[in-house]
Motif scaffolding. Structure first.
Motif, short mmCIF file in Angstrom:
data_model
loop_
_atom_site.label_atom_id
_atom_site.label_comp_id
_atom_site.label_asym_id
_atom_site.label_seq_id
_atom_site.Cartn_x
_atom_site.Cartn_y
_atom_site.Cartn_z
N LEU A 56 14.78 28.72 45.11
CA LEU A 56 14.78 29.48 46.36
C LEU A 56 13.55 29.10 47.17
O LEU A 56 12.49 28.85 46.59
CB LEU A 56 14.78 30.99 46.06
N MET A 57 13.67 29.04 48.47
CA MET A 57 12.55 28.74 49.37
C MET A 57 11.91 27.39 49.07
O MET A 57 10.71 27.21 49.20
CB MET A 57 11.50 29.87 49.34
N GLY A 58 12.72 26.43 48.61
CA GLY A 58 12.20 25.11 48.33
C GLY A 58 11.37 25.02 47.06
O GLY A 58 10.65 24.05 46.85
N THR A 59 11.45 26.05 46.21
CA THR A 59 10.67 26.07 44.98
C THR A 59 11.47 26.82 43.93
O THR A 59 12.67 27.07 44.10
CB THR A 59 9.30 26.74 45.22
N PHE A 60 10.84 27.18 42.82
CA PHE A 60 11.47 28.01 41.80
C PHE A 60 10.85 29.40 41.85
O PHE A 60 9.63 29.53 41.83
CB PHE A 60 11.30 27.40 40.41
N VAL A 61 11.68 30.40 41.94
CA VAL A 61 11.22 31.78 41.97
C VAL A 61 11.59 32.44 40.65
O VAL A 61 12.75 32.42 40.24
CB VAL A 61 11.84 32.55 43.14
N SER A 62 10.59 33.01 40.00
CA SER A 62 10.80 33.69 38.72
C SER A 62 10.41 35.16 38.85
O SER A 62 9.34 35.48 39.37
CB SER A 62 9.97 33.01 37.63
N ILE A 63 11.29 36.03 38.41
CA ILE A 63 11.02 37.47 38.43
C ILE A 63 11.14 38.01 37.01
O ILE A 63 12.14 37.77 36.33
CB ILE A 63 11.99 38.22 39.35
N THR A 64 10.11 38.72 36.57
CA THR A 64 10.12 39.38 35.26
C THR A 64 10.03 40.88 35.46
O THR A 64 9.11 41.36 36.13
CB THR A 64 8.95 38.90 34.38
N ALA A 65 10.97 41.61 34.89
CA ALA A 65 10.99 43.07 34.97
C ALA A 65 10.88 43.65 33.56
O ALA A 65 11.64 43.25 32.66
CB ALA A 65 12.28 43.55 35.63
N VAL A 66 9.94 44.56 33.35
CA VAL A 66 9.73 45.19 32.05
C VAL A 66 10.17 46.64 32.13
O VAL A 66 9.66 47.41 32.96
CB VAL A 66 8.25 45.10 31.63
N HIS A 67 11.10 47.02 31.27
CA HIS A 67 11.61 48.40 31.29
C HIS A 67 12.29 48.71 29.97
O HIS A 67 12.74 47.82 29.26
CB HIS A 67 12.60 48.58 32.45
N ASP A 68 12.37 50.01 29.64
CA ASP A 68 13.06 50.42 28.42
C ASP A 68 14.56 50.16 28.50
O ASP A 68 15.21 49.94 27.48
CB ASP A 68 12.83 51.92 28.15
N SER A 69 15.10 50.20 29.73
CA SER A 69 16.53 49.98 29.93
C SER A 69 16.80 48.54 30.34
O SER A 69 16.38 48.11 31.42
CB SER A 69 17.08 50.94 30.99
N HIS A 70 17.52 47.81 29.50
CA HIS A 70 17.87 46.43 29.82
C HIS A 70 18.73 46.38 31.07
O HIS A 70 18.54 45.53 31.95
CB HIS A 70 18.60 45.79 28.64
N ASP A 71 19.71 47.28 31.17
CA ASP A 71 20.62 47.27 32.31
C ASP A 71 19.88 47.54 33.62
O ASP A 71 20.15 46.90 34.64
CB ASP A 71 21.73 48.32 32.12
#
Length: 341
Positions: A56-71
């Protein structure tokens, strides 16, 4: 910047792809990453870290979300990417159907999206703050350098005459460029804004602990695990794997600008950072990493400091409370601001 792509250590990008089962499939090269790279890490606290990577945006975008609920984490990451894609349709000047391309084509725009007006107003504020070092009207110069051949003296004079952010007028939904032939690029600030908005989307979904890495423009919120901050490594400008610094982040942002990111010639004498007054690319500082409250500000300040040069740039950042920087010069020297680290 490079993000730590697991919860326990700093991994290289190749190691991250391996964790997703992608290495060995010829997918480590730029442009060859699949539509979605996905990983889930279970933490000792019972929480899960969901990471998704997209081009995305001419690069690689990585998002990490930490939570008790996987969904919930999965849904939040999906919504964050949807928001980023929506905003790309506003700020991508290389697409003919975006608001900024319409502005550049006509020299004026009525009914401008609120996000475009807001980012442009912030750009003008930073232009003033940096005494012109950050200027969103350098698009004609950047496009001229993109071919890898320096323009002639006459061509530079004609192009630099089009660069002057003071000729940009923003009034609500109406934006006007004061000189015929002017064009804007928000590449030095919009990617940071989009990363900030992705972070806001994750928080609105209830994911307090998360990290957004938009090709080195990073927003860190909360922690990666109880008592553990997010850890990122500053990119090595020489690509030799020797990171100038490793830093811990919590509820802040970091961005790096460097001549290695988008060089237009082999010697890196022409690149995407342009000095507005001269129309040439700066060479003294080859990498500038800035920490700030938002990615948008860190992104723009990193560009401004590269234009200013080491001495002036360090003095500039030292005068801004809560902002710090680390410079790497062409000689390899590492120059930190007063309170870096």
């Amino acid at each position: 910047m490079k993000k730590a792509t697991t919860m326990e250590s700093i991994f290289t990008r190749r190691e991250f792809l391996r964790s997703c089962g992608l290495v060995g499939l010829g997918l480590a090269a730029v442009g060859a990453v699949p539509a979605a790279a996905h990983a889930v890490v279970r933490l000792g606290s019972g929480a899960q870290a969901v990471t998704r990577t997209l081009p995305l945006m001419g690069t690689f975008v990585s998002i990490t979300a930490v939570h008790d609920s996987h969904d919930l984490a999965e849904e939040a990451v999906g919504r964050a990417f949807e928001e980023m894609q929506r905003l790309c349709a506003v700020f991508d000047r290389h697409r003919g159907d975006t608001a900024i391309s319409a502005l550049n084509g006509e020299g004026r725009l009525s009914g401008a999206p609120a996000e475009l007006s807001a980012v442009l107003e912030r750009s003008l504020s930073l232009h003033s703050l940096s005494d012109g070092a950050f200027d969103p009207s350098v698009a004609p110069l950047v496009d001229a350098l993109r071919g890898g051949v320096a323009p002639s003296r006459q061509e530079l004079a004609e192009l630099t005459a089009l660069v002057d952010a003071r000729q940009i007028a923003v009034s609500g939904e109406r934006i006007t460029l004061g000189r015929q032939g002017m064009a804007l690029t928000l590449d030095g600030i919009a990617k940071g804004f989009i990363a900030d908005q992705a972070s806001a989307t994750l928080a609105a979904c209830g994911v307090v602990n998360h990290l957004v890495n938009a090709g080195g423009d990073i927003r860190a919120a909360g922690v990666k695990a109880p008592g553990q901050p997010w850890v990122v490594a500053v990119e090595d400008p020489t690509k030799a794997g020797n990171s100038p610094a490793v830093i811990n982040l919590r509820d802040c942002a970091v961005a790096t600008s460097g001549n290695y990111e988008n060089a237009f010639d082999r010697r890196r004498t022409l690149h995407h950072v342009v000095t507005p007054g001269s129309g040439t690319s700066p060479h003294e500082v080859v990498s500038c990493t800035v920490t700030a409250p938002t990615v948008m500000e860190a992104d723009a300040l990193a560009t401004a400091v590269m234009v200013m040069g080491a001495r002036r740039g360090l003095a500039f950042v030292d005068a801004l409370p809560g902002r710090e920087c680390l410079l790497v010069t062409a000689s390899g020297a590492q120059l930190p601001s007063r309170h870096w680290g």
